[in-house]
Design a protein around this motif. Structure first.
Motif, PDB file in Angstrom:
ATOM      1  N   TYR A 233       0.850  -1.188  -0.023  1.00 27.78           N
ATOM      2  CA  TYR A 233      -0.180   0.174   0.179  1.00 27.78           C
ATOM      3  C   TYR A 233       0.833   1.248  -0.080  1.00 27.78           C
ATOM      4  O   TYR A 233       0.457   2.320   0.589  1.00 27.78           O
ATOM      5  CB  TYR A 233      -0.967   0.187   1.246  1.00 27.78           C
TER       6      TYR A 233
ATOM      7  N   HIS B 158       1.384   3.653  -4.799  1.00 30.40           N
ATOM      8  CA  HIS B 158       0.329   4.573  -5.407  1.00 30.40           C
ATOM      9  C   HIS B 158       0.732   6.103  -4.640  1.00 30.40           C
ATOM     10  O   HIS B 158       0.407   7.044  -5.376  1.00 30.40           O
ATOM     11  CB  HIS B 158      -1.057   4.187  -4.893  1.00 30.40           C
TER      12      HIS B 158
ATOM     13  N   GLU C 209      -1.871  -3.202  -3.625  1.00 31.60           N
ATOM     14  CA  GLU C 209      -2.524  -1.934  -4.068  1.00 31.60           C
ATOM     15  C   GLU C 209      -4.276  -2.302  -4.065  1.00 31.60           C
ATOM     16  O   GLU C 209      -4.418  -3.307  -4.616  1.00 31.60           O
ATOM     17  CB  GLU C 209      -2.180  -1.473  -5.212  1.00 31.60           C
TER      18      GLU C 209
END
Ligand SMILES: C[S@@+](CC[C@H](N)C(=O)[O-])C[C@H]1O[C@@H](n2cnc3c(N)ncnc32)[C@H](O)[C@@H]1O
Length: 365
Positions: A265, A268, A298
């Motif tokens: 995560y 991005h 993601e």
């Protein structure tokens, strides 16, 4: 800038007319339903704030470990204000999450089943991590507060903690199978937050070693405390660096041992200004760790048209998406964009597993 409206400067509502319009609406079934929905939204917001505060002060663990407890003893043990605690627990009792028996309190079956890592993680992430931002949206909207100003700052510790609690449910079990399947035992976790994934993996596999890198000093301090508590400090180390800006200050012999790199995560976040930022970071990772296994997660962006006609059981995917532009982060990208970014960066895609709306991408650097 003199025409920028300040708080309360807009035209006042015509409450005489609004009162009548509301009474008319409440005479209909639809209107009553809408009123109940609106009031429940606020009820649940207050409950969420109360649960977050209690859980953030140790009540999550305490209420699960002590089936029946005395309120005053709980306040003393947790070092909390007994008066405030009383009213928060009183609220939980009214919402059916706590019950009293023979002068002692305890979670109800509903309260107990609500207290799990997915809920705790979601509360930590949004109520704790992004609480300042969400509580100040009007100021942001009016332009009184600027994106990125200190009043809106996220709490790195809560974002890290919430994220690792959520990862414990589906992501860590998947990664714990992936690493041995590829014969990997030395993981470099980029954007490790509070180090929860590394610690869980190290507890599953006693030969696993790892390095966590994050830019949040707050999150890393928590990671180091947790590693001590789990007696893992000899196998895990934590390094502060801003990936994409600082050089990774990992000793050469440690870097040589790294056989897998993860970024959960995080990628991005480099897409704030388009794909170039992500490609730059992917290129740097590939150059520094060629041939290593590369794992990243993601979330997929939501399909709002589909969502509005076919409402999902929760709007977590929409919440996750919305927090990104508001907090100045890059947006979550769809799977095909990640696949073409990997290709462009020269990283071979080995596998993609979909865990609901979370994509677990596996590549070779
Ligand atoms: C959403 S959290 C994920 C934490 C953890 N990987 C997990 O899955 O539980 C993203 C993390 O990336 C870190 N981060 C974001 N940009 C970074 C950067 N440029 N350098 C280092 N860390 C970064 C943040 O501080 C945060 O801890």
């Amino acid at each position: 800038m003199s025409d920028v409206r300040q708080q309360g400067e807009h035209a006042p509502a015509d409450l005489l007319a609004e009162g009548e319009r509301t009474r008319q609406s409440l005479r209909t079934v639809e209107g009553t339903r809408a009123a109940v929905e609106g009031l429940r939204l606020v009820n649940d917001t207050i409950l969420a704030q109360i649960l977050f505060a209690l859980w953030d002060c140790g009540f999550y663990e305490y209420s699960l470990a002590n089936e029946r407890f005395d309120e005053k003893v709980a306040a003393e043990t947790l070092g909390l204000d007994a008066g405030i605690l009383h009213w928060l627990l009183h609220h939980l009792a009214g919402r059916g999450l706590l019950e009293e028996q023979d002068g002692k309190l305890g979670l109800t079956a509903r309260g107990r089943s609500l207290s799990h890592a997915m809920n705790r993680g979601t509360f930590d992430l949004y109520v704790g991590g992004y609480g300042a931002l969400l509580g100040n949206l009007a100021g942001l909207l009016r332009g009184d507060l600027r994106p990125g100003c200190p009043e809106l700052a996220r709490s790195g510790r809560h974002v890290g903690q919430g994220s690792e609690e959520l990862a414990a449910v589906r992501v860590v079990p998947a990664v714990s199978k992936l690493l041995p399947a590829h014969g990997r035992r030395y993981l470099l976790d980029l954007g490790c937050g509070t180090g929860g994934m590394l610690m869980q993996l190290a507890r599953i596999d006693e030969d696993l070693r790892g390095v966590g890198v994050d830019m949040s000093a707050d999150a890393l301090a928590q990671a180091r405390r947790n590693a001590e508590a789990w007696k893992l400090a000899d196998r895990l180390q934590f390094v502060r660096a801003e990936i994409g800006r600082d050089a990774l200050s990992i000793e050469e012999d440690t870097a040589a041992n790294v056989d897998a790199v993860s970024a959960m995560y995080m990628l991005h976040e480099f897409g704030r200004d388009g794909h170039a930022g992500i490609l730059k970071v992917l290129g740097e990772i590939r150059e520094r760790f060629p041939g290593r296994l590369f794992i990243f997660t993601e979330c997929l962006p939501p399909d709002t048209a589909e969502m509005s006609t076919n409402p999902p059981s929760t709007f977590s995917q929409l919440d996750y998406f919305t927090i990104h532009p508001l907090s100045g982060q890059g947006l979550p990208l769809p799977r095909d964009e990640w696949e073409s970014l990997l290709e462009e960066a020269g990283i071979k895609l080995v596998d993609v597993k979909m865990l609901g709306w979370i994509g677990l991408y596996v590549g070779e650097l």
